[in-house]
Design a protein around this motif. Structure first.
Motif, PDB file in Angstrom:
ATOM      1  N   GLU A  94      70.210   7.477  31.248  1.00 32.08           N
ATOM      2  CA  GLU A  94      70.942   7.740  32.497  1.00 32.08           C
ATOM      3  C   GLU A  94      70.198   8.728  33.395  1.00 32.08           C
ATOM      4  O   GLU A  94      70.546   8.873  34.558  1.00 32.08           O
ATOM      5  CB  GLU A  94      72.328   8.363  32.179  1.00 32.08           C
ATOM      6  N   ARG A  95      69.231   9.436  32.827  1.00 33.15           N
ATOM      7  CA  ARG A  95      68.627  10.556  33.551  1.00 33.15           C
ATOM      8  C   ARG A  95      67.442  10.105  34.413  1.00 33.15           C
ATOM      9  O   ARG A  95      66.575   9.361  33.951  1.00 33.15           O
ATOM     10  CB  ARG A  95      68.137  11.633  32.552  1.00 33.15           C
ATOM     11  N   SER A  96      67.399  10.607  35.652  1.00 32.49           N
ATOM     12  CA  SER A  96      66.342  10.179  36.572  1.00 32.49           C
ATOM     13  C   SER A  96      64.964  10.691  36.133  1.00 32.49           C
ATOM     14  O   SER A  96      63.938  10.096  36.455  1.00 32.49           O
ATOM     15  CB  SER A  96      66.637  10.689  37.986  1.00 32.49           C
ATOM     16  N   VAL A  99      59.555  12.825  32.232  1.00 34.92           N
ATOM     17  CA  VAL A  99      58.916  12.338  31.005  1.00 34.92           C
ATOM     18  C   VAL A  99      58.744  10.825  31.072  1.00 34.92           C
ATOM     19  O   VAL A  99      59.651  10.131  31.532  1.00 34.92           O
ATOM     20  CB  VAL A  99      59.842  12.669  29.797  1.00 34.92           C
ATOM     21  N   THR A 100      57.607  10.328  30.612  1.00 34.25           N
ATOM     22  CA  THR A 100      57.459   8.892  30.372  1.00 34.25           C
ATOM     23  C   THR A 100      57.144   8.685  28.899  1.00 34.25           C
ATOM     24  O   THR A 100      56.165   9.245  28.385  1.00 34.25           O
ATOM     25  CB  THR A 100      56.316   8.287  31.215  1.00 34.25           C
ATOM     26  N   VAL A 101      58.001   7.920  28.227  1.00 36.98           N
ATOM     27  CA  VAL A 101      57.748   7.585  26.823  1.00 36.98           C
ATOM     28  C   VAL A 101      57.149   6.181  26.786  1.00 36.98           C
ATOM     29  O   VAL A 101      57.701   5.245  27.379  1.00 36.98           O
ATOM     30  CB  VAL A 101      59.052   7.633  25.985  1.00 36.98           C
ATOM     31  N   VAL A 148      63.631  16.723  29.240  1.00 36.34           N
ATOM     32  CA  VAL A 148      64.508  16.209  30.304  1.00 36.34           C
ATOM     33  C   VAL A 148      65.671  17.171  30.545  1.00 36.34           C
ATOM     34  O   VAL A 148      66.075  17.413  31.680  1.00 36.34           O
ATOM     35  CB  VAL A 148      64.992  14.784  29.932  1.00 36.34           C
ATOM     36  N   ARG A 149      66.177  17.758  29.465  1.00 35.88           N
ATOM     37  CA  ARG A 149      67.273  18.729  29.591  1.00 35.88           C
ATOM     38  C   ARG A 149      66.869  19.886  30.507  1.00 35.88           C
ATOM     39  O   ARG A 149      67.670  20.443  31.235  1.00 35.88           O
ATOM     40  CB  ARG A 149      67.620  19.260  28.194  1.00 35.88           C
ATOM     41  N   LEU A 166      69.867   9.344  21.130  1.00 38.12           N
ATOM     42  CA  LEU A 166      69.047  10.039  22.134  1.00 38.12           C
ATOM     43  C   LEU A 166      68.726   9.102  23.301  1.00 38.12           C
ATOM     44  O   LEU A 166      68.813   9.491  24.465  1.00 38.12           O
ATOM     45  CB  LEU A 166      67.751  10.567  21.496  1.00 38.12           C
ATOM     46  N   TYR A 167      68.371   7.870  22.971  1.00 42.41           N
ATOM     47  CA  TYR A 167      68.002   6.922  24.033  1.00 42.41           C
ATOM     48  C   TYR A 167      69.190   6.667  24.968  1.00 42.41           C
ATOM     49  O   TYR A 167      69.045   6.662  26.194  1.00 42.41           O
ATOM     50  CB  TYR A 167      67.486   5.622  23.405  1.00 42.41           C
TER      51      TYR A 167
END
Ligand SMILES: Cc1cc2nc3c(=O)[nH]c(=O)nc-3n(C[C@H](O)[C@H](O)[C@H](O)COP(=O)(O)OP(=O)(O)OC[C@H]3O[C@@H](n4cnc5c(N)ncnc54)[C@H](O)[C@@H]3O)c2cc1C
Length: 395
Positions: free
Chosen positions: A120-122, A30-32, A24-25, A114-115
């Motif tokens: 917050e990230r799209s 990503v899908t977890v 993500v960085r 981490l979560y």
């Protein structure tokens, strides 16, 4: 098949979420998919090694972890008979790490940090109650079958990372063998708020105590000390989990100190296993899904985080088109080999040292401690820096 342009990750443990954070960085979606209803609360790993902290620092997660944990700049080996056999200070390798100490904090602290940062990230999506059960590979992507509260769904992505722990369904779906063995004894972890420094004044936060019958370690985490003992195969689970049994083991730690306040007791089976391969087409295994070992030396989760960073750094390059797909083969080549050479070998040796009568171990520790170059080499190995250097050498 139309493929969603994202990376799928099975498992929201420390390894899955570190992999997600690195992707993500770099702007990779990503899908977890996490089988549980929430992040795990289970108390397992509690030691973060220096290079792992360096990696987490680049993800913005080291500072909050340190704030919630305890810095351990030294560790020691002791024997009941001789007291301190040797003490090693990470300051001796401060030139090669930004974190010359271990951090003692539960792995559940890291997953929450981490979560919180990721949600917050799209580019980030996490679905709880979503167990990955099947994997189908296509030339351009991978499709997973998910069991969501009894109903079956599918998701697709360009790649899949199986970070779904020791019993990995991804590994099973890919029919990848998990060779190795299970130790006959189990390990009992007893957590107590008792401050052992009041009765062992020279104790440091991480201490391993040799004994042929009942070796143990004392690991301090904020507010608690975790004491781990072996439980022989002839001692049943029922006996081992009886409160009096834990008290009887704790009574062997410091003569005359007994009747401890016990916060919790957990019994673990202990294995040494490594997957036959860490990559099959567009699917990868990382962390406990790829390798498991006994917890002496604290290398399982740390090695898994090293897997996650190694793999996702390559996926980012391929995603951006700066490297071809063959770049991904380096992940298995590097990480599987160092798992065998370092993590498995060192954790087995650590167990053998603690259960020995201590004579040979004491001699070898004295030799290492007396020689600056050997002390440095030893610290590089136990802090796992040597394994990361070896991975690089493997090309
Ligand atoms: C007593 C003990 C002490 C330890 N101490 C240390 C230590 O100090 N340092 C260290 O480095 N290691 C230590 N370890 C090892 C460490 O706990 C593991 O290596 C670590 O948890 C591995 O992380 P992971 O993310 O790979 O797997 P896990 O932490 O097991 O996470 C896997 C996740 O995947 C989920 N999942 C499972 N199946 C599926 C599925 N089918 N689909 C989707 N999700 C799924 C699970 O619910 C879980 O959330 C210790 C272990 C024990 C038992």
């Amino acid at each position: 098949m139309s493929v969603e342009e994202r990376v799928l990750i099975a498992g929201a443990g420390p390894v899955g979420l570190t992999a997600a954070a690195n992707l993500v960085r770099a702007g990779v979606p990503v899908t977890v998919l996490e089988a549980g209803p929430d992040l795990s609360e289970e108390s397992r790993a509690s030691t973060f090694h220096p290079p792992t902290l360096d990696m987490l620092d680049r993800l913005g997660a080291a500072a909050p972890l340190i704030a919630q944990g305890l810095k351990a700049p030294a560790f020691q080996y002791r024997s009941k008979q001789h007291g301190v056999l040797a003490q090693f200070e990470f300051a001796a390798i401060a030139d090669v790490t930004g974190h010359p100490y271990r951090v003692q904090a539960e792995q559940s602290k890291l997953t929450r940090i981490l979560y919180e940062q990721l949600r917050e990230r799209s580019e980030f999506e996490l679905q709880f109650d979503s167990a990955v059960e099947g994997v189908t590979q296509h030339p351009a992507g991978v499709e997973v079958a998910i069991n969501r509260n009894g109903s079956r769904e599918t998701r697709s992505g360009r790649w899949l990372i199986g970070a779904d722990g020791a019993r990995s369904d991804v590994r099973r779906a890919l029919a990848i063998e998990f060779d190795g063995f299970t130790w006959p004894e189990r390990f009992l972890v007893v957590s107590t708020p008792f401050d052992f420094r009041t009765v062992i004044p020279d104790l440091v936060a991480v201490s391993y105590v040799t004994d042929p019958k009942r070796w143990h370690f004392l690991l301090q985490i904020p507010g608690l000390c975790r004491v781990m003992f072996p439980v022989a195969s002839e001692e049943s689970d029922e006996l081992a989990l009886h409160p009096e049994f834990a008290q009887s083991l704790m009574a062997t730690v410091v003569p005359g100190v007994m009747n401890y306040e016990i916060a919790h007791v957990t019994l673990y089976k202990v294995h040494q296993r490594v997957a036959k391969t860490f990559q099959q087409g567009r699917a990868f295994l990382a962390g406990d899904a790829a390798h498991i070992n006994n917890p002496l030396g604290g290398m399982g989760m740390n090695g898994g985080i090293h897997d996650a960073v190694n793999l996702t750094s390559r996926l980012i390059e391929v995603w951006r088109g700066t490297k071809g797909e063959s770049e991904l083969e380096r992940y298995d080549r590097q990480r599987r080999q160092v798992t065998l050479e370092y993590i498995e070998k060192q954790s087995i040796q650590n167990k053998r040292n603690l259960e020995s009568d201590g004579t040979e171990f004491r001699r070898s520790l004295a030799e290492i401690a007396a020689d600056q170059a050997r002390t440095r080499e030893y610290l590089l190995r136990v802090s796992m820096i040597a394994s990361l250097r070896r991975a690089q050498e493997l090309g």
